[in-house]
Scaffold this active site. Sequence first.
Site, short mmCIF file in Angstrom:
data_model
loop_
_atom_site.label_atom_id
_atom_site.label_comp_id
_atom_site.label_asym_id
_atom_site.label_seq_id
_atom_site.Cartn_x
_atom_site.Cartn_y
_atom_site.Cartn_z
N ASP A 205 0.87 -1.19 0.00
CA ASP A 205 0.00 0.00 0.00
C ASP A 205 0.90 1.24 0.00
OD1 ASP A 205 -2.22 1.94 0.66
OD2 ASP A 205 -3.32 0.07 0.98
N GLY A 231 4.67 1.47 -1.50
CA GLY A 231 4.95 1.90 -2.87
C GLY A 231 3.73 2.49 -3.53
N ASP A 232 3.81 2.59 -4.85
CA ASP A 232 2.75 3.22 -5.64
C ASP A 232 2.41 2.24 -6.77
OD1 ASP A 232 1.26 4.66 -7.42
OD2 ASP A 232 2.70 6.28 -7.69
N PHE A 233 1.16 1.75 -6.77
CA PHE A 233 0.83 0.72 -7.77
C PHE A 233 0.77 1.26 -9.19
CE2 PHE A 233 -3.54 0.70 -5.41
CZ PHE A 233 -4.03 1.82 -6.10
N HIS A 251 -12.25 -0.08 -8.18
CA HIS A 251 -13.44 0.80 -8.21
C HIS A 251 -13.08 2.25 -7.86
CE1 HIS A 251 -15.15 0.67 -3.79
NE2 HIS A 251 -13.85 0.85 -3.79
C1 SAM Z 1 -10.75 1.51 -0.99
S1 SAM Z 1 -9.26 1.11 -0.22
C2 SAM Z 1 -9.34 -0.67 -0.17
C3 SAM Z 1 -8.46 -1.24 0.89
C4 SAM Z 1 -8.50 -2.77 1.03
N1 SAM Z 1 -8.11 -3.46 -0.19
C5 SAM Z 1 -9.86 -3.22 1.49
O1 SAM Z 1 -10.62 -3.77 0.71
O2 SAM Z 1 -10.17 -3.00 2.66
C6 SAM Z 1 -8.04 1.40 -1.50
C7 SAM Z 1 -6.61 1.22 -1.03
O3 SAM Z 1 -5.73 1.60 -2.12
C8 SAM Z 1 -4.60 2.26 -1.55
N2 SAM Z 1 -3.96 3.09 -2.57
C9 SAM Z 1 -4.43 4.24 -3.14
N3 SAM Z 1 -3.56 4.71 -4.04
C10 SAM Z 1 -2.52 3.84 -4.05
C11 SAM Z 1 -1.30 3.77 -4.81
N4 SAM Z 1 -1.02 4.71 -5.74
N5 SAM Z 1 -0.46 2.75 -4.58
C12 SAM Z 1 -0.75 1.80 -3.64
N6 SAM Z 1 -1.90 1.80 -2.90
C13 SAM Z 1 -2.77 2.81 -3.12
C14 SAM Z 1 -5.24 3.09 -0.43
O4 SAM Z 1 -4.29 3.53 0.50
C15 SAM Z 1 -6.25 2.11 0.15
O5 SAM Z 1 -5.69 1.33 1.17
#
Ligand code: SAM
Length: 341
Positions: A205, A231-233, A251
Amino acid sequence: MSQPSAEGLPPTMQMLQIMVGPWVAQIAAAVARFEVPDHLAEGPRAALELAKLAGAEPETFERLLRAAASVGIVREVSPGLYAGTPLGDTLRSNVPGSVRALVLAELGPGHWLPWGRLGDAVKAGHSQAAAALGSDAWAYYRQNPEEGAAFARGMSDLAALVAAATASACDFSGSERIVDVGGSEGAMLAAALRAAPEAHGVLFDLPEVIARGRGAVAAHGLGRRIETVAGDFFQEVPAGGDLYILKMVLHDWSDDQSVTILKNVQRAARPGARVLVVEMIVPPTVTPSPVYLMDLDMLVVLDGRERTEPQFAALFERAGLRFERVTPTLGLFSIVEGTRV
Ligand SMILES: C[S@@+](CC[C@H](N)C(=O)[O-])C[C@H]1O[C@@H](n2cnc3c(N)ncnc32)[C@H](O)[C@@H]1O
């Protein structure tokens, strides 16, 4: 006493009930914020005492309690004395089934202010986060770390409600390295690792989410079976997994952004790896489901969307993944499965 049910009311009264819905939601959030259900866990308490515990002005606090009692979140036992209710108990901290953090996150400014601009979002065709918050939602949460932490805890509340049902619908047999992409505090990954005792997990995350979530990850009690990676996906995701989970991640994003994320998964995954996208699916025709409300939440806050099965299949195809199937779970979510060919 609770509000009369909408059924059987004339349409005008039903519409007025809809109109006050956001007020009732904010009452729930205020009751949660002041930890009223926690304070009532051991039995009834005087409004004055509850106001003192909240550090709030007594007269206005009792007005809040009265309104909360009118919708069943607390119960007035006798004038000035309030008790908890099963409905209000869902706002207690740290009890199974608690949605306290989720209610606080969804009704905090980060979501509430963009929702106030729904009409603008629909007209313009994009999120109103920048207009309402001054930045996109992720930057807003970074700049407001307390609310960001509440959002992550809210995700954990939701994940705790559905993780076991989701995991039981997945086949983890043979998995060795499970990567949870955008896994927040690891609730889904923990459920997956419990179902796959031989596997190790990688929780991936944003840096601030990983740093803040260390305590919550440790609390899963899985020790070294969970490795955390920040990191950053949109750049890359951890390599070498034979199973990738993306739960409630796609989503949040547009189609093009989702394809970029999936392409990074495709690049990182072992050949033959499975990719499980856990999301609500938009049915072919409108049916009673929370998916349509969540779809607009994604629009106003994030520029994301909920998707139909063919829309997911198209994303997989664009990312070079083979679309396999959609499996419904016992909860709200379905598992969209693809393979890294
Ligand atoms: C809606 S939440 C879902 C979290 C988890 N998968 C769940 O279902 O409870 C989206 C997740 O994507 C992460 N996120 C957002 N941008 C991101 C990025 N650029 N790289 C990695 N993670 C990211 C957020 O920090 C968050 O934890």
